[in-house]
Design a protein around this motif. Structure first.
Motif, PDB file in Angstrom:
ATOM      1  N   LEU A 191      75.015  25.791   3.690  1.00  0.00           N
ATOM      2  CA  LEU A 191      74.073  26.903   3.626  1.00  0.00           C
ATOM      3  C   LEU A 191      74.631  28.015   2.747  1.00  0.00           C
ATOM      4  O   LEU A 191      75.850  28.187   2.655  1.00  0.00           O
ATOM      5  N   ARG A 220      73.232  31.236   6.288  1.00  0.00           N
ATOM      6  CA  ARG A 220      74.083  31.087   7.469  1.00  0.00           C
ATOM      7  C   ARG A 220      74.083  32.350   8.319  1.00  0.00           C
ATOM      8  O   ARG A 220      74.079  32.283   9.549  1.00  0.00           O
ATOM      9  N   ARG A 269      70.734  21.568  11.780  1.00  0.00           N
ATOM     10  CA  ARG A 269      71.459  22.655  11.114  1.00  0.00           C
ATOM     11  C   ARG A 269      72.496  23.215  12.073  1.00  0.00           C
ATOM     12  O   ARG A 269      72.255  23.305  13.266  1.00  0.00           O
ATOM     13  N   SER A 294      79.087  25.503   7.576  1.00  0.00           N
ATOM     14  CA  SER A 294      77.658  25.390   7.844  1.00  0.00           C
ATOM     15  C   SER A 294      77.076  24.197   7.108  1.00  0.00           C
ATOM     16  O   SER A 294      77.621  23.758   6.097  1.00  0.00           O
ATOM     17  N   ASP A 299      73.014  22.035   6.596  1.00  0.00           N
ATOM     18  CA  ASP A 299      71.668  21.614   6.975  1.00  0.00           C
ATOM     19  C   ASP A 299      71.562  20.159   6.554  1.00  0.00           C
ATOM     20  O   ASP A 299      71.641  19.850   5.363  1.00  0.00           O
TER      21      ASP A 299
END
Length: 141
Positions: free
Chosen positions: A3, A8, A77, A135, A137
């Motif tokens: 992200l 984030r 996510r 992070s 997704d």
């Protein structure tokens, strides 16, 4: 896919239940527990916990902790953030009210705050400055 900073921080600012992790000493796995938290993009993340809780003792001893939040829909996510404790202070009824309002329906907040004040003992606010982020997704796998 990782992200962006804005993505984030926005995701962390949503009211997810976090997994808090803190080192628990030699020969022990990290203490990992679910927890409510508060965060605004660009600021510090903060939690409320009991002054005499194991969680608070370990956080104060180690001087840092991590939070990890996730969702499964509409895409898979997650965001994990780690950083140093930058402040620990007595919690107030207003802190408790703010946190409860983040997670509970408006009509449940006063009842929860009254219950917590009567049953949970003295609490603290622990603020963490986000330093390291992980992070992703994964899309709709």
């Amino acid at each position: 896919m990782a992200l962006t900073r804005e993505e984030r921080e926005t995701f962390l600012a949503e009211p997810h239940i976090a997994a808090l992790a803190v080192a628990a000493g030699a020969g022990r796995a990290p203490l990992t527990v679910p927890i409510w938290y508060q965060y605004e993009p660009g600021g510090d993340a903060w939690i409320l916990t009991g002054r005499d809780s194991r969680k608070n003792r370990l956080v104060q001893q180690e001087g840092r902790f991590s939070l990890m939040v996730e969702r499964l829909e509409p895409t898979v996510r997650y965001v994990s953030v780690e950083g140093p404790v930058v402040e620990t202070a007595d919690s107030t009824e207003e802190h408790l009210r703010e946190m409860a309002a983040r997670y509970l329906p408006a009509e449940k907040v006063a009842e929860y705050v009254a219950f917590s004040l009567a049953n949970h003992g003295d609490g603290v606010v622990v603020r963490m400055r986000p330093e390291r982020w992980v992070s992703s997704d994964l899309g709709s796998v």
